[in-house]
Design a protein around this motif. Structure first.
Motif: not given
Ligand code: NAI
Length: 393
Positions: A151-154, A202-204, A262-264, A267-269, A289-291, A314-316, A345-347, A387-389
């Motif tokens: 929904s907000n990836v662009t 990019t990571i992800g 990539c998502p939080l 493995g990414t925290r 802008t991921a987390r 970033g914004d997160v 607010y980016s998304g 999901t595999k993400a």
């Protein structure tokens, strides 16, 4: 006649429940005997939300769902009050059937909250990124987690490109100088570069990461690279000319600009910590802008202060709203710039809000009608990952 009609309704109900066992509410259909309790935790929009009805993701505008939900007999509770045991969130979650929350002002669904939430069947993320929910507990408790994928990836990808440009071109200090009434070209030009000719990684490389690669290609980078255990489809990688790198350490050591997409998850925290930052190219730029929690906030602030990072944007933030004393609010590089932080607010541009509000409605509609959800929207199905993400499992 009545008996025949009843029998037909019964047979059709059985058919529906047999064909869509994954997603049908066991306790409710649109003709069911009781409405559901739906709790939404959204951010407060204040005057802006009263003046701008397209701010749909706010407490004031309620994702545009109230009259629709109430007309079907559901109870709809909306609040921004989410912290502490006496908050509306913690109290109302106890008998809510559905929780809707946005990543911009998330109601954090910890294992303790799950234990309290006796009726909870579905968590809907109005947006993308469901790390505010303890997903392993959602699996144990057989609570589905659904989000409005795409929904907000662009919106985010555009923000990432803007962040790269404003860091690399040293935009923020240049603008601040103008507001102060000063004019010193050398002072800003001494730390300004072109994006052209840089190695960008990019990571992800999912929906956002791929869109970022597509959008920076016309800037003529030296090379585009990515790290992701899920490779880009061959055609997509070829179209952007992106080289896959096997480890995150290797990626950061080769890049002038790194972006995190990539998502939080476990493995990414804290993935970008003091050790990994030492492996970055000295003076690299980092956009996240991921987390927020993917980066160690103190390590990032230290790396910027020392010049190991030339910029961070970033914004997160780790915990939102970010506390007033969060180090990322005021951190600077040795030349007094390099900070491109904004609130989350980016998304949530007005365009994105329209999409994630409509997507939330569509998810609820499918749930009420016992219809299958869009597979891409299912993060956690009933008792299992969908999901595999969220890490290699
Ligand atoms: P996606 O699911 O399309 O792509 C995520 C990619 O990350 C997948 O390809 C996955 O394999 C990869 N990945 C997972 N763990 C990884 C790791 N350890 N190393 C490298 N790659 C890894 O998700 P999408 O739509 O691209 O969104 C990504 C994230 O962006 C969301 O989970 C969310 O946290 C964040 N986001 C932020 C927004 C904002 O407003 N700032 C709005 C939307 C999303």
């Amino acid at each position: 006649f009545q008996l025949t009609t009843l029998a037909m309704v019964f047979v059709s109900a059985i058919r529906t429940s047999l064909s869509k066992p994954q997603v049908a509410s066991q306790r409710f259909s649109s003709g069911g005997s009781r409405g559901l309790k739906i709790l939404a935790i959204l951010y407060r929009g204040g005057d802006a939300a009263k003046q701008e009805p397209r701010l749909l993701g706010t407490v004031e505008n309620e994702l545009g769902l109230r009259s629709w939900l109430e007309s079907q007999g559901h109870e709809y509770i909306v609040s921004d009050d989410k912290e502490g045991p006496n908050s509306v969130f913690q109290k109302q979650i106890q008998d809510a059937d559905i929780l809707i929350t946005t990543p911009f002002h998330p109601g954090y669904v910890t294992p303790e909250v799950f234990n309290k939430a006796k009726n909870l069947k579905v968590c809907v993320t109005a947006g993308v990124g469901s790390d505010h929910i303890n997903l392993n507990t959602a699996i144990d408790k057989k609570v589905q987690v659904l989000e409005v994928t795409g929904s907000n990836v662009t919106s985010v990808a555009e923000h990432v490109v803007m962040n790269m440009l404003l860091l690399v071109r040293n935009f923020v200090p240049a603008h601040e100088m103008i507001e102060r009434g000063d004019w010193d070209v050398s002072q800003v030009a001494r730390n300004a570069f072109d994006l052209e000719g840089k190695v960008i990684g990019t990571i992800g490389a999912g929906r956002i990461g791929h869109r970022v690669l597509q959008r920076v290609l016309p800037f003529n980078p030296k090379e585009l690279v990515y790290y992701d255990y899920n490779p880009l489809p061959e055609e997509a990688a070829k179209a952007v000319g992106a080289r896959r790198i096997d480890t995150v350490e290797e990626l950061v050591s080769q890049c002038d600009v790194v972006t995190v997409n990539c998502p939080l998850h476990e493995g990414t925290r804290g993935l970008i910590n003091a050790d990994l930052l030492k492996k970055f190219k000295p003076g690299a730029w980092l956009v996240n802008t991921a987390r927020g929690a993917i980066c160690d906030k103190f390590a990032v602030a230290d790396a910027l202060k020392s010049g190991q990072l030339r910029g961070y944007a970033g914004d997160v933030w780790d915990v939102q709203p970010a506390p007033k004393d969060h180090p990322w609010r005021a951190m600077k590089n040795p030349l007094g710039g390099g900070n491109g932080m904004v609130p989350h607010y980016s998304g949530t541009t007005l365009d994105a809000q329209q999409r994630y509000a409509a997507g939330t409605k569509s998810i609820l509609e499918k749930y009420f009608q016992g219809k299958e959800q869009e597979p891409a929207n299912v993060i956690v199905g009933i008792g299992k990952w969908a999901t595999k993400a969220y890490g290699q499992r």
